[in-house]
Write an enzyme that holds these catalytic residues in place. Sequence first.
Site, PDB file in Angstrom:
ATOM      1  CG  ASP A   1      -7.474   1.546  -4.389  1.00 34.53           C
ATOM      2  OD1 ASP A   1      -7.012   0.611  -3.694  1.00 34.53           O
ATOM      3  OD2 ASP A   1      -6.756   2.236  -5.136  1.00 34.53           O
TER       4      ASP A   1
ATOM      5  CG  HIS B   1       1.776  -1.979  -3.900  1.00 32.44           C
ATOM      6  ND1 HIS B   1       1.146  -2.101  -2.683  1.00 32.44           N
ATOM      7  CD2 HIS B   1       0.786  -2.022  -4.833  1.00 32.44           C
ATOM      8  CE1 HIS B   1      -0.149  -2.232  -2.858  1.00 32.44           C
ATOM      9  NE2 HIS B   1      -0.407  -2.168  -4.151  1.00 32.44           N
TER      10      HIS B   1
ATOM     11  CG  ASN C   1      -2.372   0.506   0.710  1.00 33.50           C
ATOM     12  OD1 ASN C   1      -2.497   1.568   0.116  1.00 33.50           O
ATOM     13  ND2 ASN C   1      -3.407  -0.283   0.983  1.00 33.50           N
ATOM     14  NE  ARG C   2      -2.324   4.798  -3.450  1.00 35.84           N
ATOM     15  CZ  ARG C   2      -3.198   3.826  -3.734  1.00 35.84           C
ATOM     16  NH1 ARG C   2      -3.750   3.114  -2.757  1.00 35.84           N
ATOM     17  NH2 ARG C   2      -3.538   3.573  -4.983  1.00 35.84           N
TER      18      ARG C   2
ATOM     19  CG  HIS D   1      -1.425  -6.547  -5.499  1.00 34.85           C
ATOM     20  ND1 HIS D   1      -2.324  -6.393  -6.541  1.00 34.85           N
ATOM     21  CD2 HIS D   1      -1.402  -5.362  -4.861  1.00 34.85           C
ATOM     22  CE1 HIS D   1      -2.794  -5.153  -6.537  1.00 34.85           C
ATOM     23  NE2 HIS D   1      -2.251  -4.511  -5.518  1.00 34.85           N
ATOM     24  CB  SER D   2      -3.899 -12.932  -6.409  1.00 32.39           C
ATOM     25  OG  SER D   2      -2.741 -13.726  -6.494  1.00 32.39           O
ATOM     26  CE1 TYR D   3      -5.866  -5.629 -10.230  1.00 33.45           C
ATOM     27  CE2 TYR D   3      -3.802  -6.618  -9.509  1.00 33.45           C
ATOM     28  CZ  TYR D   3      -4.554  -5.502  -9.822  1.00 33.45           C
ATOM     29  OH  TYR D   3      -3.996  -4.246  -9.729  1.00 33.45           O
TER      30      TYR D   3
ATOM     31  CD  GLU E   1      -4.028  -5.163  -2.407  1.00 32.96           C
ATOM     32  OE1 GLU E   1      -2.977  -4.579  -2.052  1.00 32.96           O
ATOM     33  OE2 GLU E   1      -4.882  -4.637  -3.137  1.00 32.96           O
TER      34      GLU E   1
END
Length: 393
Positions: free
Chosen positions: A293, A147, A121-122, A221-223, A358
């Site tokens: 998000d 990330h 994350n940020r 981080h799988s979609y 996540e």
Amino acid sequence: MKLFKKSLYIAAAMVVSFVSIQCKDGKKKEASTEVAKSVAKVTITKESFGTTEDNIPVDNYTLKNSNGMEVSVITYGGIIQSLKVPNKDQVIEDVVLGFNSLAQYEKPNPYFGALIGRFGNRIAKGKFSLDGKEYTLATNDGENHLHGGPEGFHRKVWSATENQTEHSASLVLTYLSKDMEEGYPGNLQVEVTYMLTDKNDLAVTYSATTDKKTVLNLTQHSYFNLSGDFSKTILDHDVTIDADKYLPVDATLIPTGELRDVTGTPFDFREAKQVGKEINSDNEQLKRGLGYDHCWVLNGKEGEIAFAASAYDKASGRMLEVYTNEPAIQFYTGNFLDGTLPSKQGGNYEHRTGFCLETQHYPDSPNQKDFPSVVLEPGQNYKSSTVFKFSVK
């Protein structure tokens, strides 16, 4: 983070407990064991996935159980390259977005399937301080750090070893992140284990140590698209998140510091709800994220593996449940997918054709004193566990 006391094998104990054999006498136990060995064995195989631009070989490890569930992980980025599970009609399909070639993973992409570090994350403005010393990181998401930076763990080739038991197969990945790599202090030794069981559970466990005080927040981080058809959006998936509060963000997607009640908002997923039901609501937070998000504060007890979230695709019958000992989960609905990246199935990945769940600590934690700590000291051992459990209904 509040460092977890649980051992690296907490997830293994959890998933293996699902497969214990109950017997009334020795003969039945022996027979059951023989059946388990012949029917429920989980295998792991290895093949080449190509060579990086820097001429480093990359391997692809495939873990497969007797139910047809199959997980392929490449040593580049620790990426889950494919994850195949049966639907309600026992048709086995891939349910994670990604690419068919290493060259495509080396190009800029939205972290498809990757291990994320040092910090998931940020981090605001790419800066944080420890003991009065300021550290500067790359700003790769507008004015913020995202990330782990442009050369984070998702861009590293990990070392791999295999383990196998009667009911599971594991891939153990290790990486040494050197002092000041991407601006982070400390030589950090990281180990991540992917374990597949014969009950369609994929456990991901993380462990790390450092020789210098640092910050750490690892995630996967799988979609996902449980339909198995990547031309479809994920808006009709039913999602549940066990959280009473979430973290509202500013215009740059940095948490404001508030823990906001989800009641009466589009962020209330305590009961199963279609992703698309309120995603386009006239809501300032949804506008800032271009959809979901955001980070949800989980209701589970600190340090204990508990249910965090689930997703269900009615058409295929596939159900994904997520269990973790992390305090939070980032739910992201593929808002920045724009049709420019090639799909494994042909065509391109369009807007909202994948979602992420996540498990992690809160974004920007190094700069927000009221958030759970993400500091790792020398002599301490970072521990984190997440289990992705697949089923049909």
